[in-house]
Write an enzyme that holds these catalytic residues in place. Structure first.
Site, PDB file in Angstrom:
ATOM      1  N   HIS A   1       0.870  -1.222  -0.199  1.00  0.00           N
ATOM      2  CA  HIS A   1      -0.165   0.105  -0.095  1.00  0.00           C
ATOM      3  C   HIS A   1       0.839   1.205  -0.029  1.00  0.00           C
ATOM      4  CE1 HIS A   1      -3.595   2.378   0.196  1.00  0.00           C
ATOM      5  NE2 HIS A   1      -4.073   1.789   1.318  1.00  0.00           N
TER       6      HIS A   1
ATOM      7  N   TYR B   1     -12.899   6.726  10.361  1.00  0.00           N
ATOM      8  CA  TYR B   1     -11.939   7.103   9.387  1.00  0.00           C
ATOM      9  C   TYR B   1     -12.789   6.891   7.861  1.00  0.00           C
ATOM     10  CZ  TYR B   1      -7.846   6.807   6.428  1.00  0.00           C
ATOM     11  OH  TYR B   1      -6.862   7.023   5.620  1.00  0.00           O
TER      12      TYR B   1
ATOM     13  N   THR C   1      -3.938  10.749   0.124  1.00  0.00           N
ATOM     14  CA  THR C   1      -5.123  10.713   0.777  1.00  0.00           C
ATOM     15  C   THR C   1      -5.436  11.768   2.048  1.00  0.00           C
ATOM     16  OG1 THR C   1      -4.414   9.043   2.391  1.00  0.00           O
ATOM     17  CG2 THR C   1      -5.381   8.270   0.340  1.00  0.00           C
TER      18      THR C   1
END
Length: 790
Positions: free
Chosen positions: A480, A596, A609
């Site tokens: 990621h 979140y 992000t």
């Protein structure tokens, strides 16, 4: 005793009589063609670099400017106002006419670059305008209409993938006062009056003292950095431990690792194009090569049908990329090109070349090569079978082991082969997918397998690992740190569609095409794993296995209604789902929690992000009213207010006015300066008990959900961020389906993925019943599944 040494293109044997040298003409030809392919790619890269470098102009516009200036001079006019004459004075050319032409060309070139710079700056200013996002849907203001027209004018010709990179605005640094105010608003419904008063005091003290000093350094960084949020990858205690961008990698030594690092997109839910493992792998790997070709040529679409460009920097590291462990920080390494993939099967590692004679292997040829690997009877060498566990365990031991055992000799060569591969492939001996007497349970096992496998049969440091199961099912395990979910999802959508609708299979289920019988066999990688290294592998595997066994994963499809029905109620589908998740959590735990939701900031250069703090005063008011038995009219009004609030929070996050990235960057600056902030320390220590993310469907045109509704993917998931929390990933498929991936930990007695899944189902239905009282009852299958989960 004779010693034999073999290289790629020649073989020589040392004997008492001398050296016997044998050249391989086939190998030399392969080297020549490989070099030719490499130079072709370099030329394409150079060409695209020139086109992108002069955007929004075009290379041919230079010639137009030169001809225009020369034509003007021919008409006895000086468009340069004396500059051409000044240039002539400093030219070493003797002939006057030649001096005039050369100086005119130089002036034209300078004028051309000036025009490009001006257009780029104008485009950058235009793209900094975000008021269009806050306007009511379907009602565009005159200002926005003018803005759209100007963006189209300054965008010029059809852009390539990276054309807008130099024109994207930098992410703005919010004011400390605004961020603190938004933060306090976000925690108000989660704290008692005394706790909120204490937090307000800390925030006020921070804002009036240390905050301004840290903000000054952050603004200084924003002047020279392309994005003030972007940092090097912070140290993480485990490859399983990080959130959604480099700025989120804040795990310190001794922190508990989690499974939030991997994205695990799944295959089609109801269809397996072929049950033959090697055949499915052949088409899939060839589709990846086709995508990489488009990526190298910058032919990928950005946002079809819009004038809004997004940052494409993450795409650069999609292939030929690995995450390298370090004792202080991890680093992401990227290589320009790689013509092979690394393959794992039954404890052995192979190097499989994907090109022959400068062309990519056909799907049928890849199938043939992988079949050779599947039929290879050789056993793994000592320590080889579970070597991948090093990438799954703690990062510091892996960094030390890498330095001690893999820095020289055969181990270094084999490790380099894996790390420099285009991507990693696992030929799994298990069968996965919806099958058997309990399809729901098998779907859960499938998702869990993609998330972590056996903890040693994936190479978790690679940008992504393709998993091919024995029964033809496929999936992806994506690291990621190099990119976010939408980038991985775009790749996966293309691969699935290309595999089934473009490449296809013959009647026997094999790939189409012919096989070149002269292809060399896949190369088996060699290892020399010492007993000490094997002990470290066992320790890393024990750490990773404990984490994997603790994960409670549940996947389900909600088919009673979808975004079509939600839109008819004039509610944002994402806001609707977020409110349902919070309502389900409240019913499950009897309390609200810090929530979140991932939002992208790719409207800015090198944006990643931002966090949307979905749990707001408005959402809590709606849930309390609904659960408190308020009349429907009041609940509907509060639901709409909560939905509008959520949309505003999301839009603010997308446009750089979020909370968490700014506070995290201030925290990083404070650590560099060696100062402590009680406010920042407390903010950064708050756990996300509900971590959510939507996986968008970006290439709808590739799938025909009307005529082929069975060709849908279940999406992908990730692990929980908090030990006592949930991780929820969802994907909205078409108009009538929503898929959910829910994760938590078995070790927490208060959490259950199946129970929470049942609460989500019920919350979705209850909210629709509130908005549309005359809506039909849910299907019996959904009712029974909801009761079963609850």
């Amino acid at each position: 005793m004779a010693e034999a040494h073999q290289a790629v293109a020649f073989q020589f044997t040392v004997t008492p009589e001398g050296i016997d040298l044998q050249l391989s003409h086939q190998a030399l030809t392969e080297i020549y063609l490989s070099g030719l392919r490499s130079w072709k790619k370099k030329l394409i890269r150079l060409k695209n670099g020139v086109i992108t470098g002069v955007y929004p102009a075009s290379p041919s516009s230079w010639l137009f400017v030169v001809i225009a200036i020369l034509a003007t001079m021919y008409m006895r006019s000086d468009p340069s106002m004396g500059l051409i004459a000044k240039i002539q004075e400093h030219l070493p050319v003797r002939y006057a006419q030649c001096q005039t032409v050369v100086s005119a060309v130089l002036f034209s070139t300078l004028l051309w670059f000036s025009l490009i710079f001006t257009m780029r700056m104008c485009l950058k200013q235009l793209l900094s305008y975000h008021r269009w996002m806050f306007e009511q849907r379907g009602k565009m203001s005159n200002t926005t209409k003018v803005w759209v027209a100007l963006v189209r004018i300054f965008s010029g010709r059809q852009p390539l993938l990276y054309s807008y990179q130099g024109s994207l605005p930098n992410q703005p640094v919010p004011a400390v006062k605004d961020t603190v105010k938004r933060y306090l608003e976000s925690v108000r419904p989660l704290t008692t009056p005394d706790e909120f008063e204490r937090m307000t005091s800390l925030a006020t003290q921070f804002e009036s003292s240390l905050g301004n000093r840290l903000q000054w350094y952050l603004k200084l960084k924003a002047l020279w950095a392309s994005n003030y949020v972007r940092e090097g990858i912070s140290h993480t205690n485990s490859i399983f431990c990080f959130a959604t961008s480099n700025a989120d990698l804040r795990c310190q030594n001794g922190a508990s690792p989690s499974l939030t690092c991997t994205l695990s997109p799944q295959d089609f839910l109801y269809v397996t194009p072929t049950p033959i493992q090697a055949a499915r792998a052949g088409n899939t790997l060839h589709a990846f090569l086709m995508y990489r070709r488009k990526l190298n040529r910058e032919e990928l679409n950005r946002v079809p049908g819009t004038v809004i460009p997004l940052c494409a920097a993450q795409c650069e590291r999609m292939f030929n990329t690995t995450r390298t462990p370090g004792e202080e920080t991890d680093t992401v390494q990227h290589w320009q090109d790689s013509d092979y993939v690394a393959v794992y099967h039954r404890g052995r590692y192979f190097r499989l070349r994907m090109y022959s004679s400068s062309r990519p292997l056909s799907p049928r040829e890849i199938e043939s090569q992988l079949q050779r690997i599947l039929e290879d009877p050789s056993p793994p060498s000592p320590g080889e079978e579970k070597l991948g566990a090093l990438t799954a365990g703690d990062r510091i031991p892996w960094a030390k082991a890498r330095k001690e055992y893999f820095s020289l000799g055969v181990n270094k060569r084999s490790l380099d082969c894996i790390e420099k591969a285009a991507f990693f492939v696992t030929l799994d001996d298990d069968e996965q997918g919806m099958m058997g007497e309990d399809p729901a349970a098998s779907l859960d096992r499938y998702a869990k397998s993609l998330l972590h496998g056996k903890c040693y049969d994936r190479w978790f440091d690679k940008s992504f690992s393709v998993v091919i199961y024995k029964n033809g099912k496929i999936g992806l395990n994506a690291e990621h740190s190099w990119a976010d979910a939408p980038v991985v999802a775009h790749l996966w959508e293309y691969v699935l569609a290309t595999d089934s609708f473009q490449l296809g299979y013959n009647e026997e289920g094999h790939c189409k095409g012919e096989v070149d019988a002269s292809l060399p066999r896949p190369q088996r990688l060699s290892w020399d794993i010492t007993p000490e290294c094997q002990e470290q592998i066992s320790q890393s595997l024990a750490v990773a296995q404990a984490l994997a066994d603790d994960v409670d994963f549940h996947v389900f499809s909600f088919r009673d209604f979808g975004k079509g029905m939600i839109k008819k109620c004039r509610i944002s589908p994402d806001a609707y789902i977020q409110l349902a998740l919070q309502l389900a959590y409240y019913r499950d735990r009897g309390m609200f929690c810090l929530t979140y939701e991932a939002s992208m900031t790719r409207l800015f250069r090198e944006g990643r992000t931002e966090t949307v703090r979905s749990c707001s005063n408005e959402s809590c008011a709606f849930i309390k009213a609904l659960e408190g038995g308020e009349v429907g009219k009041v609940c509907r009004r509060l639901l709409r207010h909560a939905s509008e609030k959520h949309q505003n929070l999301y839009k603010h996050a997308m446009t750089g006015a979020g909370i968490d990235r700014h506070l995290f960057c201030l925290y990083v600056v404070s650590k560099h300066l060696g100062v402590d902030s009680p406010f920042l320390k407390e903010v950064l220590s708050e756990p996300w008990h509900l971590s959510t993310s939507q996986t968008p469907v970006q290439q709808v045109e590739l799938f025909d959900m009307v005529n082929h509704p069975e060709y849908i993917s279940c999406g992908g998931g990730f692990g929980p961020v908090a030990d006592d929390g949930y991780g929820v990933s969802y994907i909205i498929m078409g108009e009538n389906m929503m898929n959910f991936h829910i994760s938590c930990k078995h070790s927490c007695p208060q959490t259950s993925s199946h129970k929470y899944g049942g609460q989500i189902r019920q919350a979705l239905l209850d909210m629709l019943q509130l908005l549309c009282p005359d809506q039909r009852e849910p299907s019996r299958s959904d009712q029974s599944q909801t009761k079963k989960d609850l």
